[in-house]
Scaffold this active site. Sequence first.
Site, PDB file in Angstrom:
ATOM      1  N   LYS A  55     -23.753 -29.915  32.731  1.00  0.00           N
ATOM      2  CA  LYS A  55     -23.483 -28.573  32.038  1.00  0.00           C
ATOM      3  C   LYS A  55     -23.776 -27.285  32.985  1.00  0.00           C
ATOM      4  O   LYS A  55     -24.819 -27.156  33.543  1.00  0.00           O
ATOM      5  CB  LYS A  55     -24.267 -28.363  30.643  1.00  0.00           C
ATOM      6  CG  LYS A  55     -23.527 -29.402  29.705  1.00  0.00           C
ATOM      7  CD  LYS A  55     -22.159 -28.965  29.361  1.00  0.00           C
ATOM      8  CE  LYS A  55     -21.743 -27.886  28.696  1.00  0.00           C
ATOM      9  NZ  LYS A  55     -22.179 -27.730  27.251  1.00  0.00           N
ATOM     10  N   ASN A 113     -23.109 -23.432  31.705  1.00  0.00           N
ATOM     11  CA  ASN A 113     -22.942 -22.491  30.522  1.00  0.00           C
ATOM     12  C   ASN A 113     -22.843 -21.195  30.746  1.00  0.00           C
ATOM     13  O   ASN A 113     -23.553 -20.829  31.367  1.00  0.00           O
ATOM     14  CB  ASN A 113     -23.892 -22.900  29.474  1.00  0.00           C
ATOM     15  CG  ASN A 113     -23.855 -24.412  28.938  1.00  0.00           C
ATOM     16  OD1 ASN A 113     -22.860 -24.922  29.145  1.00  0.00           O
ATOM     17  ND2 ASN A 113     -25.023 -24.715  28.422  1.00  0.00           N
ATOM     18  N   GLU A 147     -21.826 -15.233  26.670  1.00  0.00           N
ATOM     19  CA  GLU A 147     -21.808 -15.461  25.171  1.00  0.00           C
ATOM     20  C   GLU A 147     -22.799 -14.498  24.616  1.00  0.00           C
ATOM     21  O   GLU A 147     -22.440 -14.010  23.366  1.00  0.00           O
ATOM     22  CB  GLU A 147     -22.476 -16.791  24.950  1.00  0.00           C
ATOM     23  CG  GLU A 147     -21.403 -17.874  25.272  1.00  0.00           C
ATOM     24  CD  GLU A 147     -21.948 -19.434  25.278  1.00  0.00           C
ATOM     25  OE1 GLU A 147     -22.121 -19.994  24.393  1.00  0.00           O
ATOM     26  OE2 GLU A 147     -22.643 -19.554  26.506  1.00  0.00           O
ATOM     27  N   THR A 175      -0.163 -13.889  24.733  1.00  0.00           N
ATOM     28  CA  THR A 175      -0.259 -13.321  23.533  1.00  0.00           C
ATOM     29  C   THR A 175      -0.271 -14.636  22.607  1.00  0.00           C
ATOM     30  O   THR A 175       0.161 -15.666  22.978  1.00  0.00           O
ATOM     31  CB  THR A 175       1.138 -12.644  23.499  1.00  0.00           C
ATOM     32  OG1 THR A 175       2.353 -13.585  23.395  1.00  0.00           O
ATOM     33  CG2 THR A 175       1.585 -11.671  24.375  1.00  0.00           C
ATOM     34  N   HIS A 176      -0.996 -14.356  21.544  1.00  0.00           N
ATOM     35  CA  HIS A 176      -1.394 -15.333  20.628  1.00  0.00           C
ATOM     36  C   HIS A 176      -2.188 -16.669  21.527  1.00  0.00           C
ATOM     37  O   HIS A 176      -2.012 -17.790  20.978  1.00  0.00           O
ATOM     38  CB  HIS A 176      -0.149 -16.094  20.091  1.00  0.00           C
ATOM     39  CG  HIS A 176       1.064 -14.932  19.561  1.00  0.00           C
ATOM     40  ND1 HIS A 176       0.802 -14.582  18.210  1.00  0.00           N
ATOM     41  CD2 HIS A 176       1.813 -14.195  19.834  1.00  0.00           C
ATOM     42  CE1 HIS A 176       1.526 -13.523  18.035  1.00  0.00           C
ATOM     43  NE2 HIS A 176       2.272 -13.541  19.094  1.00  0.00           N
ATOM     44  N   SER A 212     -28.091 -26.977  30.729  1.00  0.00           N
ATOM     45  CA  SER A 212     -28.357 -27.626  29.454  1.00  0.00           C
ATOM     46  C   SER A 212     -29.443 -28.504  29.422  1.00  0.00           C
ATOM     47  O   SER A 212     -29.725 -29.073  30.780  1.00  0.00           O
ATOM     48  CB  SER A 212     -27.239 -28.410  28.816  1.00  0.00           C
ATOM     49  OG  SER A 212     -27.770 -29.446  28.110  1.00  0.00           O
ATOM     50  N   TYR A 214     -33.260  17.783   4.486  1.00  0.00           N
ATOM     51  CA  TYR A 214     -34.104  16.390   5.087  1.00  0.00           C
ATOM     52  C   TYR A 214     -34.460  15.582   3.796  1.00  0.00           C
ATOM     53  O   TYR A 214     -35.047  16.055   2.742  1.00  0.00           O
ATOM     54  CB  TYR A 214     -34.922  17.224   5.866  1.00  0.00           C
ATOM     55  CG  TYR A 214     -35.750  15.797   6.202  1.00  0.00           C
ATOM     56  CD1 TYR A 214     -35.661  15.237   7.520  1.00  0.00           C
ATOM     57  CD2 TYR A 214     -37.117  15.346   5.696  1.00  0.00           C
ATOM     58  CE1 TYR A 214     -36.162  13.975   7.966  1.00  0.00           C
ATOM     59  CE2 TYR A 214     -37.752  14.102   6.183  1.00  0.00           C
ATOM     60  CZ  TYR A 214     -37.606  13.690   7.276  1.00  0.00           C
ATOM     61  OH  TYR A 214     -37.968  12.549   7.801  1.00  0.00           O
TER      62      TYR A 214
HETATM   63  N1  ARG Z   1     -41.134  11.434  11.105  1.00  0.00           N
HETATM   64  C1  ARG Z   1     -39.895  12.152  10.387  1.00  0.00           C
HETATM   65  C2  ARG Z   1     -38.595  11.755  10.651  1.00  0.00           C
HETATM   66  O1  ARG Z   1     -38.484  10.828  11.848  1.00  0.00           O
HETATM   67  C3  ARG Z   1     -40.090  13.487  10.772  1.00  0.00           C
HETATM   68  C4  ARG Z   1     -41.064  14.129  10.049  1.00  0.00           C
HETATM   69  C5  ARG Z   1     -40.551  14.967   8.913  1.00  0.00           C
HETATM   70  N2  ARG Z   1     -41.102  14.364   7.673  1.00  0.00           N
HETATM   71  C6  ARG Z   1     -41.152  15.003   6.537  1.00  0.00           C
HETATM   72  N3  ARG Z   1     -42.078  14.633   5.643  1.00  0.00           N
HETATM   73  N4  ARG Z   1     -40.677  16.269   6.349  1.00  0.00           N
HETATM   74  O2  ARG Z   1     -37.405  11.966  10.344  1.00  0.00           O
END
Ligand code: ARG
Length: 463
Positions: A288, A290, A295, A160-161, A282, A322
Site C-alpha cells: 500500500k 496511501n 485525506e 460530470t456525475h 500500511s 459584552y
Molecule cells: N477574557 C475575556 C474575554 O476573552 C475578556 C475579559 C472581559 N471580561 C469581563 N468579565 N468583562 O472575552
Amino acid sequence: MSNDKKQLWGGRFTAAPDETFAEFNDSFRFDRRLFAADVTASIAHANGLRRADVISGDEADSIVAGLRSIADEAENETGYLESEKAEDVHSFIEAKLIEKIGDTGRKLHTGRSRNDQVATAFRLWCRDEVDVVLELIRRAERSLIDLAKRHKEAVIPAYTHLQRAQPVLFAHWCLAYFEMLERDIERFTQARKRVNVMPLGSGAVAGTGFPIDRELVAGELGFDAVTANSLDGVSDRDFAVDICSAASLLMVHLSRLAEDMILYASSEFGFIVLSDAVSSGSSLMPQKKNPDALELLRGKAGRVFGNDLSMLTMLKGLPLAYNKDMQEDKEAVFDTIDTIGISLRAAAVILDNTSLNVSRTQRAAATGYLNATDLADYLVAKGMPFRSAHEAVGRAVLFAIDKGCELNELSIDELKQFSELVETDVFERLSLNASIGARSAIGGTSPERVNAALDAADNKLKK
Ligand code: ARG
C-alpha cells in the site's frame, strides 16, 4: 492554586474564587496567544492617555518601557507565559507591569475596560493572521500553477456525475482550483477590512470617560477606522465570524481538490502519482501507498465548519453588550487559523510532489465517447439543428458501444448511416486536439485560453 492569584476586580470581593469556577472562568491557557497584540495595544493606550494629559509624560514613559521589557522577557524566557496564576492575558500583563514598575502600572487601565481591550487585541491578532493566511493561499496557488506548467500539454477527462464527459487540458483543471483560491483571497481581504477597525475607547459599554483621541490611537495601531458605537464596539464579533466563514469555504475548496486527487491517485484512475514524501504505507499490507495527506486535507474541513457554527451559535440571541459567552470566540478562531494554515501548507507541498501519468490520462480522455459532443457540434456546423444532431449522435454512440469501438473508429459509411452530412473531415474534428481547441470562448479549455489564464495567474502571483 488560584487563591494566591490577585484578581483585577478584588475590592468588592471578600472571598477568593472557587477553584473549579476559576478553572472554568480562566482563559489564560489559550488567550496568552494574544500576548503580543495586547502589549502593543496597551502601549498605544498609554500614549493615548499621555496625549490626553490623563497621565504624565514620565508615567507614560515608564509604562511603555515596562510593557516593552515584559514583551522582551516573554520572548526570551522559556515558560514565561506558562503561569497558572493569571485569569486572562490582560490581567497577566497588568500584574507583570505593576510588579515591574510599581504603582504607576496601576494607571494603565484608566479609561479602558477588558471588554474593549480584548476586542482590540483580538482584532490585532486576527489582522496579522489573516495576512499570513493570504500569503499561504498565494503559496498554494503558486504550487497549482507550477503543477499545471509541468504538464502543459496534458489532457484529462473532465467529469460530470463522475462520468467521463469531455476532454480538457490538465492545466484547465489546475486553474479551476486557482479560481476558487482567488475567491478565497477576495473573501479574506474583505474580512481583513472589517477586522481592521478599533474598538478601544468603547470602555466597558458606554464609551471611555477620558478625552482620549481614539483616531490617533487607531493610527498608531494601524487600524483603518474606529468603531462608531460603544455598545456594538465591545460586543461585535462579526469580524471573527467573517474569518471563520471565509475559512469554511476555503476548506470546501481544499477538500474538493483533495477528493479529486484521491480519486486520481487510485489504481482505478491512475492519473496522478504522489511522491513518497507525501504518502504513507500500511502497517499490514506491504503493497500500500496511501494518500493520507490528501485525506487529512479533506477531513480537516469538518472542524473548521464546526468552529464557524460554534461562533454563530455562541453569538445568536446574546443581549447587548459584552457577555462572558464571548470568551468562547478565541479557541474557535485559533483552531480555525491553525487548521487552515497547516492545510494550506500541506496543499502546497502535496501539489509540489504530484506528477501526472500523461499516457494514462490521455487514454482516458480518448476513450468513452468524450467526443460525442464534438460530433454533434460538427453536424450543427454542417447545418443540422442541435437537437437533431444530439439525437443522431446518441444513436451513433449506441451503435459504437455495440460494436465495441470509439466514434472515431467507425468507418465513414457507418457514420453516414446517422447523417448524410458526415464527410471525411469528421475524423479530424473528433480528435482530442480539435475537441479541446474548439472550446475557445472565454473560460474554455482551448490551449490559447488556458495559456492566457496561466499567464494571468503568473502575473497575479508576481505582485
Ligand atoms: N477574557 C475575556 C474575554 O476573552 C475578556 C475579559 C472581559 N471580561 C469581563 N468579565 N468583562 O472575552
